[in-house]
Design an enzyme around this catalytic site. Structure first.
Site, PDB file in Angstrom:
ATOM      1  N   ASP A 161      -5.279   0.303   5.906  1.00 45.19           N
ATOM      2  CA  ASP A 161      -6.798  -0.342   7.359  1.00 45.19           C
ATOM      3  C   ASP A 161      -7.309   0.672   7.409  1.00 45.19           C
ATOM      4  OD1 ASP A 161      -4.169  -1.982   7.065  1.00 45.19           O
ATOM      5  OD2 ASP A 161      -3.578  -0.790   9.337  1.00 45.19           O
TER       6      ASP A 161
ATOM      7  N   SER B 155      -6.542  -2.270  15.094  1.00 46.68           N
ATOM      8  CA  SER B 155      -7.227  -1.660  16.309  1.00 46.68           C
ATOM      9  C   SER B 155      -6.341  -0.527  16.666  1.00 46.68           C
ATOM     10  CB  SER B 155      -7.255  -3.357  17.777  1.00 46.68           C
ATOM     11  OG  SER B 155      -5.503  -2.929  17.659  1.00 46.68           O
TER      12      SER B 155
ATOM     13  N   ASP C 189       1.148  -1.250  -0.350  1.00 45.37           N
ATOM     14  CA  ASP C 189       0.402   0.383   0.467  1.00 45.37           C
ATOM     15  C   ASP C 189       1.059   1.296  -0.195  1.00 45.37           C
ATOM     16  OD1 ASP C 189       0.736  -0.670   3.097  1.00 45.37           O
ATOM     17  OD2 ASP C 189      -1.037  -0.062   3.608  1.00 45.37           O
TER      18      ASP C 189
HETATM   19  C1  GLA Z   1       0.404  -2.430   8.255  1.00 45.46           C
HETATM   20  C2  GLA Z   1       0.090  -1.374   7.512  1.00 45.46           C
HETATM   21  C3  GLA Z   1      -0.361  -0.953   6.523  1.00 45.46           C
HETATM   22  C4  GLA Z   1       0.241  -2.128   5.641  1.00 45.46           C
HETATM   23  C5  GLA Z   1       0.144  -3.433   6.023  1.00 45.46           C
HETATM   24  C6  GLA Z   1       1.338  -4.048   5.514  1.00 45.46           C
HETATM   25  O1  GLA Z   1      -0.627  -3.183   9.151  1.00 45.46           O
HETATM   26  O2  GLA Z   1      -0.812  -0.119   8.502  1.00 45.46           O
HETATM   27  O3  GLA Z   1      -0.930   0.043   6.202  1.00 45.46           O
HETATM   28  O4  GLA Z   1       1.342  -1.382   5.109  1.00 45.46           O
HETATM   29  O5  GLA Z   1       0.958  -3.166   7.588  1.00 45.46           O
HETATM   30  O6  GLA Z   1       0.614  -4.809   4.261  1.00 45.46           O
END
Ligand code: GLA
Length: 342
Positions: free
Chosen positions: A156, A113, A27
């Site tokens: 997320d 979370s 991402d």
């Molecule tokens: C964490 C980060 C996300 C993403 C994942 C790995 O969850 O918050 O933005 O980079 O790691 O895919």
């Protein structure tokens, strides 16, 4: 950003966590991800008013008490209040909020979370009318950066805000286009905790992000780079990171195609390949995560499994026939965050 509810209105806000089916560590370089919002999440109940944001939590005896003008969210205590402060610093509400927060998410295991808390606080402060959920997700992402110092991507927060019942979300992290992908309803998505806490997560995650960004500075956007481009990189570490991202973006496209064609076994095999690349190229797995994935994929009726989240500990996600994995959480693809008057 401010779109405030009137004082004293009682609200209940729900913000789901997420599990990422595939598209790990893609991402933050504008790649593709395929997460889904889940039926575990965070609730805030309370009312607007007062000159600060005050939240009590079921999980911590110490409340979050945050003034409306907060300049250094990272210094706020207790620890969980940093995320509340990060959101307050980004949203800058004209009026406070008094309420209670509770969550069904296991905290700090890779099911977002912290993003669920940020999204719940943001919606409690600004309400849901006319709010642009992409802009709110970006504000929550900045809040996370300010609160924790972890330079997370957008997946997320965007998933918690834009989840669609019964669907995963194909997200293009360059354009923020979101395409709902129907999930087969006869297949279980199971999240299993490795039991290993993510102690090196913030350092390791930041390092990987820097390496991926460095590779993109040399090659141009990794979302359009080819494997031939990648193999031209001199530096071993950068070449591995770029190889992970370029192959992972393709695996996301392939999983979407497999799911559309009803080929769950094919989708699962790509998830397991993703784990191998997270282990060998991105180097974000641990011996415990690798052993858990190996154990799960050796179980009859399990189609594939991989690390979900940032890595260095935390959870694995598996696609399986219902009932064949008797540990962890079977999660349901769910709608995004909501606000309701009480
Ligand atoms: C964490 C980060 C996300 C993403 C994942 C790995 O969850 O918050 O933005 O980079 O790691 O895919």
């Amino acid at each position: 950003m401010v779109n405030e509810r009137s004082a004293n209105e009682q609200l209940r806000v729900w913000a789901p966590g997420r599990v990422n089916l595939i598209g790990g560590h893609t991402d933050y370089s504008g790649g593709l991800v395929l997460p889904m919002a889940i039926d575990l999440g965070t609730v805030i109940v309370g009312r607007r008013g007062h000159d600060r944001v005050v939240l009590v939590s079921r999980d911590d005896p110490d409340p979050a008490e945050v003034p409306l003008h907060v300049t250094d969210p990272a210094s706020v205590t207790p620890d969980w209040a940093r995320y509340v402060a990060g959101v307050v610093a980004e949203v800058v509400p004209g009026i406070g909020f008094i309420g209670q927060v509770s969550t069904t998410l296991p905290i700090g295991t890779g099911l977002s979370s912290s993003a669920a808390l940020e999204v719940a606080v943001a919606l409690a402060l600004v309400g849901d009318d006319r709010v642009d959920r992409r802009q709110l997700a970006l504000a929550c992402q900045r809040a996370e950066h300010r609160a924790s110092g972890v330079p997370c991507g957008i997946m997320d927060q965007l998933t918690s805000l834009l989840g669609v019942d019964g669907h995963a979300l194909l997200i293009d992290c360059t354009t923020l286009d979101v395409t709902p992908v129907p999930m087969p309803d006869d297949i279980a998505v199971v999240v299993v905790d490795s039991g290993e806490r993510r102690s090196l997560a913030s350092v390791g995650y930041g390092d990987r992000r820097s390496e991926v960004i460095r590779a993109a500075e040399i090659l141009g956007p990794l979302s359009s780079a080819t494997l031939d481009d990648v193999e031209r990189l001199d530096d071993d570490a950068l070449r591995k990171r770029a190889r992970h991202v370029v192959t992972e973006n393709q695996r996301v496209r392939d999983v979407v195609e497999k799911l559309a064609g009803g080929d769950v076994a094919g989708a699962g095999a790509l998830m397991t390949e993703s784990h191998s690349s997270l282990r060998d190229n991105q180097e974000v797995t641990t011996a415990a995560l690798d052993a858990l994935v190996a154990r799960l994929v050796a179980t009859p009726g399990v189609y594939g499994a991989r690390l979900t989240g940032g890595g260095f500990g935390g959870c694995v996600v598996a696609l399986a026939d219902p009932g064949v994995i008797d540990v962890g959480w079977t999660v349901v693809p769910s709608a995004g965050a909501s606000v309701a008057p009480l």
